[in-house]
Structures are given as C-alpha cells and as structure tokens.
Design a protein around this motif. Structure first.
Motif, mmCIF file in Angstrom:
data_model
loop_
_atom_site.group_PDB
_atom_site.id
_atom_site.type_symbol
_atom_site.label_atom_id
_atom_site.label_comp_id
_atom_site.label_asym_id
_atom_site.label_seq_id
_atom_site.Cartn_x
_atom_site.Cartn_y
_atom_site.Cartn_z
ATOM 1 N N ALA A 61 0.779 -1.152 0.207
ATOM 2 C CA ALA A 61 0.122 0.095 -0.005
ATOM 3 C C ALA A 61 0.877 1.052 -0.074
ATOM 4 C CB ALA A 61 -0.999 -0.145 1.269
ATOM 5 N N ILE A 62 0.458 2.186 -0.667
ATOM 6 C CA ILE A 62 1.310 3.547 -0.888
ATOM 7 C C ILE A 62 0.331 4.623 0.135
ATOM 8 C CG2 ILE A 62 1.939 5.160 -2.223
ATOM 9 C CD1 ILE A 62 3.243 2.422 -2.444
ATOM 10 N N LEU A 125 -7.134 3.396 10.365
ATOM 11 C CA LEU A 125 -6.016 2.276 10.494
ATOM 12 C C LEU A 125 -5.969 2.270 12.108
ATOM 13 C CD1 LEU A 125 -2.554 2.143 9.159
ATOM 14 C CD2 LEU A 125 -2.558 2.798 11.511
ATOM 15 N N ALA A 126 -6.005 3.116 12.801
ATOM 16 C CA ALA A 126 -5.851 2.707 14.371
ATOM 17 C C ALA A 126 -7.073 1.804 14.904
ATOM 18 C CB ALA A 126 -5.858 3.981 15.088
ATOM 19 N N VAL A 234 8.775 2.570 3.740
ATOM 20 C CA VAL A 234 8.691 1.324 3.696
ATOM 21 C C VAL A 234 7.838 0.854 4.801
ATOM 22 C CG1 VAL A 234 9.886 -0.827 3.915
ATOM 23 C CG2 VAL A 234 10.752 0.880 2.453
ATOM 24 N N GLU A 235 8.221 1.496 6.024
ATOM 25 C CA GLU A 235 7.228 1.097 7.152
ATOM 26 C C GLU A 235 5.910 1.588 7.101
ATOM 27 O OE1 GLU A 235 10.675 1.131 10.675
ATOM 28 O OE2 GLU A 235 9.478 3.057 10.256
ATOM 29 N N ARG A 236 5.759 2.651 6.493
ATOM 30 C CA ARG A 236 4.057 3.176 6.141
ATOM 31 C C ARG A 236 3.451 2.010 5.488
ATOM 32 N NH1 ARG A 236 6.892 8.239 5.893
ATOM 33 N NH2 ARG A 236 6.226 8.401 3.803
ATOM 34 N N GLY A 237 4.250 1.898 4.189
ATOM 35 C CA GLY A 237 3.602 0.959 3.151
ATOM 36 C C GLY A 237 3.341 -0.538 4.036
ATOM 37 N N ALA A 238 4.052 -0.868 4.765
ATOM 38 C CA ALA A 238 3.877 -2.516 5.310
ATOM 39 C C ALA A 238 2.634 -2.465 6.277
ATOM 40 C CB ALA A 238 5.055 -2.874 5.903
ATOM 41 N N LEU A 239 2.534 -1.206 7.215
ATOM 42 C CA LEU A 239 1.467 -0.989 7.924
ATOM 43 C C LEU A 239 0.310 -0.996 7.306
ATOM 44 C CD1 LEU A 239 1.533 -1.114 11.379
ATOM 45 C CD2 LEU A 239 1.274 1.601 11.115
ATOM 46 N N ALA A 243 -3.177 -3.265 7.393
ATOM 47 C CA ALA A 243 -4.468 -2.569 7.649
ATOM 48 C C ALA A 243 -5.677 -2.973 6.540
ATOM 49 C CB ALA A 243 -4.312 -1.034 8.005
ATOM 50 N N ARG A 244 -5.221 -3.150 5.374
ATOM 51 C CA ARG A 244 -6.307 -3.204 4.180
ATOM 52 C C ARG A 244 -6.540 -4.826 4.216
ATOM 53 N NH1 ARG A 244 -3.535 0.924 0.092
ATOM 54 N NH2 ARG A 244 -3.889 2.955 1.425
ATOM 55 N N ARG A 245 -5.775 -5.823 4.631
ATOM 56 C CA ARG A 245 -6.150 -6.993 4.636
ATOM 57 C C ARG A 245 -7.544 -7.418 5.155
ATOM 58 N NH1 ARG A 245 -1.922 -10.305 8.436
ATOM 59 N NH2 ARG A 245 -3.061 -10.003 10.406
ATOM 60 N N PRO A 246 -8.378 -8.406 4.871
ATOM 61 C CA PRO A 246 -9.408 -8.858 5.587
ATOM 62 C C PRO A 246 -8.965 -9.495 6.809
ATOM 63 C CG PRO A 246 -9.169 -9.996 3.177
ATOM 64 C CD PRO A 246 -7.956 -9.355 3.402
#
Length: 257
Positions: A61-62, A125-126, A234-239, A243-246
């Motif tokens: 994710a971006i 996200l939180a 990179v960390e933001r993208g991973a987080l 958060a977007r996965r089911p």
C-alpha cells in the motif's frame, strides 16, 4: 478511480508519495505493477483522488494522504497509554509535541510495560490495527523470575488455562537464563488484558520486566526509550498493507499485555 479531468495523474501521485521518480513510476504503471482500488492499471493517463482512492505497488500500500502521520514511540515504563491521564500520571502527550497533528495511540501497553507503540492521526487505521479480531502479531521480551525449563516453553505454546479461558502463544522461545531469572520471547496476536504477564505467572514465572519489540511489520530496532520517530516510507507501506487485509474472526478483548 477517475479517468476524466478530475483527480491527479497516477504517476504524479506516486512520485509525490516518494515511491520513485515520475519516470520510474510511469514504468511501474506500464509494467502492470500498480493497482488502484484493487484493479491493475497500465494507462499513463489514469487519474486518482488521493483523498479517497487506494493505491498499491507490487502489493504494498502507498500512503497518498499527506495529512496522515504515523509515529513509532519506544514507550518507557511508568507512562500510561493515554493522551491525557485523569489521575495525573505521566502520559503520551510529552512525546507528540513536535508534531502539529493531534496524534493518538494504536492500542495500549500497561504502565509498567515498555516498548513499541504506534501513534497516528489515522483513525481508520488505528481502529483496524488495535481491534483484537484483526490478529496483529506482537513480539514481547520478558525477564521473568526463576529458571525457565524447555517443558515450560512448550506449555506456553500448547496453551494455558486462565480465568477468562485458554490461551496459547503463537511462538515462544527461551533466550537466556541466569541466576534467579530468565529471558523469554513470546509472539501473540491476542489482545486480552495483561495477557503476557498472566500467562507467565500461570506457568510459575512472574514477569520482572516486559518490553514489546515488534508490532506487526514494525520493529523497535535501536530506538531509545522515550524516543519517537516517524515511520519510514517502507514501514508506512507495510503497516497500511496490513491494515487493508481482510480480518479473520479472533479474540474480542481489549489489548493490554
């Protein structure tokens, strides 16, 4: 996703987000490595709305909304996981003063537990990451009383019975033993209240010190106690990807180790 005059060209949005230069971003799009709202796009004329559209590159994710802030804090012991403590105890406000946004914590650590805590102004996200049903892995290092035997580590993996039901560590391993104490690493996705402390007490090894070293894809690394820093790209993208996965149905208890 918008293909008309509204919105911003996708390659410009990706470049502004720090993915790569605009030319390289164009190559990523043409190569079919970029998705918008789950759909692969290859047209360089594609336009998006950064405020609402979801974009990923190679499945990562971006972050498009520049107003969102993501901070990692190494919370010291003695600090409560609250932005304003009604009892006047040390809280998290002192660690957010350098950022103009109003940040709040994702989940919590009890006052005597130190380690990785995420602070953000991204409420969606939180909510997702803090909800126990989402099952985000957390890794803790616990210094406990006594010499932990291999059979005890296996028991933590197999599960112990607590007052609010059985619980098993996803992973457990003994890191070190010394006179009168041991170091144990536990990986858990459970969000039950003070779960790490209660599990270790149940197997006869009360916690002396407890630190959370990892939260999902984020690692505490060498960040000193009491220090905070913004997440890397990179960390933001991973987080955000996490958060977007089911989310699978799991525990429903509040999070405090």
């Amino acid at each position: 996703m918008t293909d008309g005059p509204e919105g911003v060209r996708l390659q410009k949005v990706l470049a502004n987000a720090g993915v790569a230069s605009r030319r390289v971003c164009e190559q990523l799009i043409v190569a079919g490595r970029v998705r918008v709202n789950g759909v692969t796009v290859t047209a360089l004329g594609t336009r998006v709305r950064p405020e609402t559209d979801i974009v990923d590159v190679d499945g990562t994710a971006i972050q498009l909304d520049a107003s969102k802030r993501y901070v990692m804090l190494n919370k010291p012991t003695g600090v409560v996981s609250s932005m304003r403590d009604e009892q006047g105890r040390p809280d998290l406000r002192r660690y957010t003063r350098e950022w103009p946004e109003r940040l709040f914590n994702v989940g919590r650590l009890d006052a005597e537990t130190s380690g990785l805590l995420v602070l953000t102004n991204d409420g969606e996200l939180a909510h997702v990451l803090a909800h126990p049903s989402f099952g985000v892995d957390k890794i803790y290092i616990a210094k406990v009383r006594g010499t932990v035997a291999p059979q005890t580590v296996q028991r933590l993996r197999a599960g112990v019975d607590l007052d609010d039901g059985p619980i098993a560590a996803d992973k457990a391993r003994l890191l070190d033993t010394s006179v009168g104490s041991s170091l144990v690493e536990l990986t858990l996705h459970s969000g039950r209240n003070r779960i790490v402390r209660r599990m270790l007490a149940e197997v006869g090894h009360p916690v002396i010190e407890l630190v959370r070293r990892q939260f999902g894809p984020l690692h505490l690394g060498t960040l000193p106690a009491g220090a905070a820093r913004e997440l890397t790209t990179v960390e933001r993208g991973a987080l955000l990807t996490l958060a977007r996965r089911p989310s699978p149905p799991m525990d429903t208890d509040p999070e405090t180790p």
